[in-house]
Design a protein around this motif. Sequence first.
Motif, short mmCIF file in Angstrom:
data_model
loop_
_atom_site.label_atom_id
_atom_site.label_comp_id
_atom_site.label_asym_id
_atom_site.label_seq_id
_atom_site.Cartn_x
_atom_site.Cartn_y
_atom_site.Cartn_z
N LEU A 246 0.99 -1.45 0.24
CA LEU A 246 -0.22 -0.21 0.03
C LEU A 246 1.22 1.45 -0.28
CD1 LEU A 246 -2.99 0.81 0.03
CD2 LEU A 246 -2.03 1.35 3.08
N ASP A 247 1.98 1.32 0.86
CA ASP A 247 3.13 2.67 0.62
C ASP A 247 3.48 2.29 -0.73
OD1 ASP A 247 5.19 3.74 1.14
OD2 ASP A 247 5.67 3.26 2.66
N ALA A 248 3.17 1.46 -1.62
CA ALA A 248 4.48 2.16 -2.50
C ALA A 248 3.17 1.74 -3.59
CB ALA A 248 4.67 0.34 -3.42
N LEU A 249 1.97 1.63 -3.48
CA LEU A 249 0.68 2.32 -4.41
C LEU A 249 0.53 3.60 -4.23
CD1 LEU A 249 -1.71 1.97 -6.53
CD2 LEU A 249 -2.85 1.10 -3.87
N VAL A 250 0.66 4.60 -2.96
CA VAL A 250 0.42 5.43 -2.00
C VAL A 250 1.80 6.27 -2.79
CG1 VAL A 250 -0.08 7.06 -0.47
CG2 VAL A 250 -0.41 5.15 -0.20
N MET A 253 0.51 6.73 -6.58
CA MET A 253 -0.49 7.86 -6.59
C MET A 253 0.14 9.52 -6.67
SD MET A 253 -3.71 5.66 -6.50
CE MET A 253 -3.17 5.92 -4.26
N ALA A 254 1.05 9.83 -5.59
CA ALA A 254 1.19 10.92 -4.50
C ALA A 254 1.84 11.62 -6.00
CB ALA A 254 1.75 10.86 -3.50
N ALA A 255 3.07 10.72 -6.66
CA ALA A 255 4.23 11.37 -7.33
C ALA A 255 3.49 11.97 -8.64
CB ALA A 255 4.73 10.51 -7.90
N PRO A 257 1.70 14.73 -10.91
CA PRO A 257 1.52 15.65 -10.49
C PRO A 257 -0.63 16.08 -10.82
CG PRO A 257 2.74 15.80 -12.58
CD PRO A 257 2.24 14.39 -12.37
N ASN A 258 -0.78 16.88 -9.54
CA ASN A 258 -2.09 18.04 -9.94
C ASN A 258 -3.19 16.44 -9.04
OD1 ASN A 258 -1.62 19.72 -10.55
ND2 ASN A 258 -1.34 19.40 -12.74
N VAL A 259 -2.17 15.41 -8.54
CA VAL A 259 -2.96 14.73 -7.66
C VAL A 259 -3.22 15.28 -6.53
CG1 VAL A 259 -2.85 12.63 -6.65
CG2 VAL A 259 -2.18 12.56 -8.81
N GLU A 260 -4.89 15.23 -5.53
CA GLU A 260 -4.90 15.11 -5.29
C GLU A 260 -5.77 14.34 -3.36
OE1 GLU A 260 -8.03 18.48 -2.19
OE2 GLU A 260 -8.38 18.50 -4.36
N PHE A 261 -5.15 13.82 -2.27
CA PHE A 261 -6.05 13.53 -1.30
C PHE A 261 -6.55 13.64 -0.28
CE2 PHE A 261 -1.79 11.04 -2.83
CZ PHE A 261 -2.16 9.92 -2.90
N THR A 262 -7.67 13.12 -1.44
CA THR A 262 -9.02 14.34 0.16
C THR A 262 -10.22 13.03 0.73
OG1 THR A 262 -10.67 15.92 0.06
CG2 THR A 262 -9.86 14.57 -1.25
N THR A 263 -10.94 13.92 0.70
CA THR A 263 -12.11 12.80 2.07
C THR A 263 -13.24 13.10 1.03
OG1 THR A 263 -12.44 14.68 2.82
CG2 THR A 263 -11.34 13.35 4.09
N VAL A 264 -14.39 11.61 1.58
CA VAL A 264 -15.13 11.58 0.35
C VAL A 264 -16.16 12.87 0.80
CG1 VAL A 264 -17.06 10.16 0.26
CG2 VAL A 264 -14.94 8.86 0.55
#
Length: 271
Positions: A246-250, A253-255, A257-264
């Motif tokens: 999961l760490d590798a997946l996150v 995705m975080a790498a 551009p313009n990706v935001e981790f947010t709440t539902v």
Amino acid sequence: MSRARVCLTVDFDGVSSWIHSFGEADSPTNLSRGLFGVDVGAPRLLDLFDDYGVETTWFVPGHTVESFPEAVEAVWAAGHDIQHHGWSHTRPGTYPDTATERADITRGIDAIEALTGRRPSGYRSPSWDFSPDTLSLLQELNFDWDSSQMGAEFCPYPLRTDWQAPADEPFDRGRETDLIEVPVSWQRDDFPAFAFDRQRGYANETAVFEMWESQFEWMYRNIDDGVYVLTMHPQIMGYGHRIERLDALVETMAAYPNVEFTTVDDVAASV
């Protein structure tokens, strides 16, 4: 390319799913699987989320809130959102009547409000199941959104009411409501992939994580402002080797551009 949004969501069932959905209240071994999620899996997930500084959404049955208040308080204290997942983790379609379903939802609201000091705005049904009354109850109880249905891959949409599905007549979609659906997928849920079953055996975990990554990459390339919802359970995702995956997946995705981790909740509020 518009931004892409990622909602890391956790169904913090504790032992409630074994008791209320699977009828395993007398099975110490299966209950211990839920306890692993409380004692081991949840802290590991919190540590990983802290490493990335991301806010996530935890759907918590009232039974878990009342049974393991310190564990749920740790989620809230770490800055994550806590939303509704029933009180008893009973599949809504199995309630005997509307009053029983309403009472369970209301008890779940009360449990979350007592812990967080605020009323949940969102709902995720146990086992992603609705009864004929669930939507009207969510409206009655002033929920703003749901995250249980699958009418789209990566785009929120309004839930519909008054639909009809007669066997001998065309399907009627009904009319839109104000409740926003932030859709889920069995393809992005760890439980069907990884929960051990004697009949099914084990999944190819490498292939599952690769599928999750490829789904994100497809969304990023093809959907403007897409919303990627990943559903996890501490008793499933919390094993050490899966936390590493999961760490590798996150990280992947975080790498982008313009990706935001947010709440539902934030996603639904923006629709």
